[in-house]
Design a protein around this motif. Structure first.
Motif, PDB file in Angstrom:
ATOM      1  N   VAL A 103     -73.627 -38.055  52.711  1.00  0.00           N
ATOM      2  CA  VAL A 103     -72.417 -38.064  52.428  1.00  0.00           C
ATOM      3  C   VAL A 103     -72.127 -38.911  51.337  1.00  0.00           C
ATOM      4  O   VAL A 103     -71.869 -40.291  51.526  1.00  0.00           O
ATOM      5  N   THR A 104     -71.545 -38.186  50.245  1.00  0.00           N
ATOM      6  CA  THR A 104     -71.122 -39.335  49.106  1.00  0.00           C
ATOM      7  C   THR A 104     -69.347 -39.244  49.021  1.00  0.00           C
ATOM      8  O   THR A 104     -68.891 -38.282  49.433  1.00  0.00           O
ATOM      9  N   LEU A 105     -69.194 -40.489  49.480  1.00  0.00           N
ATOM     10  CA  LEU A 105     -67.526 -40.731  49.770  1.00  0.00           C
ATOM     11  C   LEU A 105     -66.734 -40.294  48.284  1.00  0.00           C
ATOM     12  O   LEU A 105     -67.185 -40.684  47.204  1.00  0.00           O
ATOM     13  N   LEU A 106     -65.568 -40.264  48.481  1.00  0.00           N
ATOM     14  CA  LEU A 106     -64.539 -39.879  47.461  1.00  0.00           C
ATOM     15  C   LEU A 106     -64.302 -41.139  46.499  1.00  0.00           C
ATOM     16  O   LEU A 106     -63.904 -40.896  45.580  1.00  0.00           O
ATOM     17  N   THR A 107     -64.563 -42.298  47.245  1.00  0.00           N
ATOM     18  CA  THR A 107     -64.148 -43.562  46.451  1.00  0.00           C
ATOM     19  C   THR A 107     -65.570 -43.600  45.465  1.00  0.00           C
ATOM     20  O   THR A 107     -65.468 -44.769  44.754  1.00  0.00           O
ATOM     21  N   ASP A 108     -66.580 -42.991  45.721  1.00  0.00           N
ATOM     22  CA  ASP A 108     -67.709 -43.184  44.728  1.00  0.00           C
ATOM     23  C   ASP A 108     -67.497 -42.874  43.226  1.00  0.00           C
ATOM     24  O   ASP A 108     -66.771 -42.105  42.983  1.00  0.00           O
ATOM     25  N   ARG A 109     -67.994 -43.636  42.190  1.00  0.00           N
ATOM     26  CA  ARG A 109     -67.809 -43.681  40.748  1.00  0.00           C
ATOM     27  C   ARG A 109     -68.202 -42.288  40.271  1.00  0.00           C
ATOM     28  O   ARG A 109     -67.565 -41.715  39.403  1.00  0.00           O
ATOM     29  N   GLU A 110     -69.022 -41.700  40.929  1.00  0.00           N
ATOM     30  CA  GLU A 110     -69.599 -40.280  40.441  1.00  0.00           C
ATOM     31  C   GLU A 110     -68.885 -39.133  41.207  1.00  0.00           C
ATOM     32  O   GLU A 110     -69.124 -37.883  41.018  1.00  0.00           O
ATOM     33  N   GLN A 111     -67.868 -39.405  41.865  1.00  0.00           N
ATOM     34  CA  GLN A 111     -67.147 -38.268  42.597  1.00  0.00           C
ATOM     35  C   GLN A 111     -66.010 -37.895  42.132  1.00  0.00           C
ATOM     36  O   GLN A 111     -65.357 -38.871  41.723  1.00  0.00           O
ATOM     37  N   SER A 112     -65.562 -36.566  41.997  1.00  0.00           N
ATOM     38  CA  SER A 112     -64.501 -36.135  41.583  1.00  0.00           C
ATOM     39  C   SER A 112     -64.061 -34.989  42.572  1.00  0.00           C
ATOM     40  O   SER A 112     -64.945 -34.040  43.129  1.00  0.00           O
ATOM     41  N   ILE A 113     -62.750 -34.519  42.342  1.00  0.00           N
ATOM     42  CA  ILE A 113     -62.181 -33.535  43.018  1.00  0.00           C
ATOM     43  C   ILE A 113     -60.941 -33.086  42.489  1.00  0.00           C
ATOM     44  O   ILE A 113     -60.047 -33.881  42.124  1.00  0.00           O
ATOM     45  N   PRO A 114     -60.679 -31.751  42.359  1.00  0.00           N
ATOM     46  CA  PRO A 114     -59.531 -30.868  41.738  1.00  0.00           C
ATOM     47  C   PRO A 114     -58.440 -31.219  42.726  1.00  0.00           C
ATOM     48  O   PRO A 114     -58.640 -31.059  43.983  1.00  0.00           O
ATOM     49  N   VAL A 115     -57.292 -31.480  42.318  1.00  0.00           N
ATOM     50  CA  VAL A 115     -56.282 -32.032  43.138  1.00  0.00           C
ATOM     51  C   VAL A 115     -54.708 -31.527  42.523  1.00  0.00           C
ATOM     52  O   VAL A 115     -55.020 -31.062  41.397  1.00  0.00           O
ATOM     53  N   ARG A 116     -53.815 -31.514  43.230  1.00  0.00           N
ATOM     54  CA  ARG A 116     -52.581 -31.347  42.744  1.00  0.00           C
ATOM     55  C   ARG A 116     -51.448 -32.470  43.479  1.00  0.00           C
ATOM     56  O   ARG A 116     -51.943 -32.773  44.367  1.00  0.00           O
ATOM     57  N   VAL A 117     -50.331 -32.770  42.906  1.00  0.00           N
ATOM     58  CA  VAL A 117     -49.329 -33.437  43.397  1.00  0.00           C
ATOM     59  C   VAL A 117     -48.402 -32.567  44.104  1.00  0.00           C
ATOM     60  O   VAL A 117     -47.926 -31.686  43.682  1.00  0.00           O
ATOM     61  N   GLN A 118     -48.605 -32.962  45.479  1.00  0.00           N
ATOM     62  CA  GLN A 118     -47.675 -32.241  46.110  1.00  0.00           C
ATOM     63  C   GLN A 118     -46.192 -31.887  46.210  1.00  0.00           C
ATOM     64  O   GLN A 118     -45.710 -30.893  46.278  1.00  0.00           O
ATOM     65  N   ARG A 119     -45.668 -33.063  45.508  1.00  0.00           N
ATOM     66  CA  ARG A 119     -44.013 -33.076  45.166  1.00  0.00           C
ATOM     67  C   ARG A 119     -43.885 -32.057  43.874  1.00  0.00           C
ATOM     68  O   ARG A 119     -42.864 -31.107  44.119  1.00  0.00           O
ATOM     69  N   SER A 120     -44.469 -32.408  42.865  1.00  0.00           N
ATOM     70  CA  SER A 120     -44.280 -31.448  41.707  1.00  0.00           C
ATOM     71  C   SER A 120     -45.284 -30.459  41.438  1.00  0.00           C
ATOM     72  O   SER A 120     -45.073 -29.560  40.612  1.00  0.00           O
ATOM     73  N   GLY A 121     -46.302 -30.134  42.040  1.00  0.00           N
ATOM     74  CA  GLY A 121     -47.126 -29.135  41.999  1.00  0.00           C
ATOM     75  C   GLY A 121     -48.216 -29.344  40.630  1.00  0.00           C
ATOM     76  O   GLY A 121     -48.981 -28.455  40.376  1.00  0.00           O
ATOM     77  N   LEU A 122     -48.053 -30.598  40.067  1.00  0.00           N
ATOM     78  CA  LEU A 122     -49.053 -30.767  38.880  1.00  0.00           C
ATOM     79  C   LEU A 122     -50.194 -30.796  39.222  1.00  0.00           C
ATOM     80  O   LEU A 122     -50.667 -31.593  40.298  1.00  0.00           O
ATOM     81  N   ARG A 123     -51.406 -30.083  38.572  1.00  0.00           N
ATOM     82  CA  ARG A 123     -52.720 -30.067  38.871  1.00  0.00           C
ATOM     83  C   ARG A 123     -53.287 -31.188  38.142  1.00  0.00           C
ATOM     84  O   ARG A 123     -53.087 -31.512  36.839  1.00  0.00           O
ATOM     85  N   ALA A 124     -54.424 -31.679  38.627  1.00  0.00           N
ATOM     86  CA  ALA A 124     -55.077 -33.051  38.031  1.00  0.00           C
ATOM     87  C   ALA A 124     -56.410 -33.045  38.578  1.00  0.00           C
ATOM     88  O   ALA A 124     -56.952 -32.291  39.790  1.00  0.00           O
ATOM     89  N   VAL A 125     -57.123 -34.024  37.998  1.00  0.00           N
ATOM     90  CA  VAL A 125     -58.708 -34.448  38.775  1.00  0.00           C
ATOM     91  C   VAL A 125     -58.584 -35.787  39.350  1.00  0.00           C
ATOM     92  O   VAL A 125     -58.288 -36.550  38.538  1.00  0.00           O
ATOM     93  N   MET A 126     -59.124 -35.784  40.552  1.00  0.00           N
ATOM     94  CA  MET A 126     -59.141 -37.204  41.329  1.00  0.00           C
ATOM     95  C   MET A 126     -60.573 -37.833  40.991  1.00  0.00           C
ATOM     96  O   MET A 126     -61.755 -37.188  41.404  1.00  0.00           O
ATOM     97  N   PHE A 127     -60.685 -38.950  40.603  1.00  0.00           N
ATOM     98  CA  PHE A 127     -61.770 -39.619  40.491  1.00  0.00           C
ATOM     99  C   PHE A 127     -62.140 -40.982  41.445  1.00  0.00           C
ATOM    100  O   PHE A 127     -61.165 -41.614  41.505  1.00  0.00           O
ATOM    101  N   GLY A 128     -63.261 -41.225  41.920  1.00  0.00           N
ATOM    102  CA  GLY A 128     -63.431 -42.407  42.869  1.00  0.00           C
ATOM    103  C   GLY A 128     -63.472 -43.504  41.674  1.00  0.00           C
ATOM    104  O   GLY A 128     -64.041 -43.392  40.773  1.00  0.00           O
ATOM    105  N   ALA A 129     -62.797 -44.790  42.078  1.00  0.00           N
ATOM    106  CA  ALA A 129     -62.686 -45.824  41.428  1.00  0.00           C
ATOM    107  C   ALA A 129     -63.785 -46.994  41.755  1.00  0.00           C
ATOM    108  O   ALA A 129     -64.072 -47.864  40.993  1.00  0.00           O
TER     109      ALA A 129
END
Length: 300
Positions: free
Chosen positions: A178-204
């Motif tokens: 399992v590659t964890l979300l915090t890995d630098r090569e991992q990304s996931i499409p997300v949205r801000v729950q409050r505003s509904g803004l869509r974005a992409v989350m990357f591991g740092a």
């Protein structure tokens, strides 16, 4: 002084016989005891003798008292050492028992949260246990005890009782990586729950996550909860991903940096769920009925 021609009688030379002397002493003692009982005239003498003999009594009893105190001291010291060793052993055993109990309570809490999350997810899921961390020091990967034999395949999402953990990247017959979300090569499409803004989350790569490629005036504030958008068809929508902890806006470049903390225990979870495809069970749209062939009309 002797007189000439006079001889001392034998009784005065030898004194009284022993029996007579004993009789005299007994009579004298009896008389003194009777007199003391009647008149109590020896009390002062006894008190004086007790005062005079007190130093002798102290001197006589001091060595024995010191010996008794020394023996009692070493006996007490030995008892204290034994008691201290017993208490230390008991304290160590209690600490071990408390540690085991704390670990069991934490494990039970994770399992309860995992079962609750399993009931909420509408797709097929497989429970797995994290058995060890991958050896690569530059990657954030763990190995679980489920593999291809259990239906695990690359690309499936992995969650715990709180939120998203990562994604299956390699499978083996009995294990999977399992590659964890915090890995630098991992990304996931997300949205801000409050505003509904869509974005992409990357591991740092340092246990944190980062929202990238957003304008400096994007409607994202510290404390906002980030959830999955479900647009990739891999992750279910609205799974908790992270929480914004810091916002760095750069108006000169036109972009902002949003640092986030994972909601799930990504690098601490010992039990996880492997989810099926988010769109695997979605009904496919029905094909519209084919239009009837055109009817040809002959001209008369």
């Amino acid at each position: 002084m002797s007189v000439a021609g006079h001889t001392t009688p034998p009784i005065f030379k030898r004194g009284l016989p022993p029996a007579a002397r004993l009789t005299v002493y007994l009579a004298l003692s009896t008389a003194m005891l009777v007199a003391d009982l009647r008149f109590n005239y020896l009390e002062t003498l006894r008190q004086g003798l007790s005062v005079l003999t007190y130093p002798l009594q102290i001197a006589a009893s001091t060595p024995a008292e010191w010996a008794n105190r020394t023996l009692e001291y070493f006996s007490s010291l030995n008892r204290l050492r034994e008691e201290n060793a017993r208490l230390n052993a008991k304290s160590l055993e209690d600490a071990k028992r408390l540690l085991r109990q704390t670990g069991l309570e934490a494990e039970n809490k994770q399992l309860r949260e995992l079962m609750t999350m399993r009931e909420k997810t509408p797709v097929r899921s497989i429970a797995a246990e994290v058995i060890y961390t991958a050896r690569d020091p530059f990657a954030r990967r763990v190995v679980i005890d489920r593999g291809a034999r259990d239906g695990i395949e690359p690309g499936l999402p992995v969650i715990d009782g709180v939120g998203v953990v990562g994604q299956i990247t390699r499978t083996f017959p009995l294990q999977a990586e399992v590659t964890l979300l915090t890995d630098r090569e991992q990304s996931i499409p997300v949205r801000v729950q409050r505003s509904g803004l869509r974005a992409v989350m990357f591991g740092a790569g340092n246990g944190q996550l980062e929202l990238r490629y957003l304008a400096s005036n994007a409607d994202v504030e510290p404390g906002d909860v980030i959830v999955t958008s479900g647009l990739d068809g891999v992750y279910l929508a609205d799974l908790p991903v992270a929480r914004v902890i810091r916002v760095e806006r750069d108006d000169a470049r036109g972009f902002a940096r949003f640092l986030c903390k994972p909601e799930a225990g990504i690098e601490r979870s010992s039990a996880v769920l492997v989810l099926g495809r988010a769109r695997a069970d979605m009904p496919q749209p029905e094909e519209p009925p084919a239009p009837p062939p055109p009817t040809l009309h002959r001209k008369p």
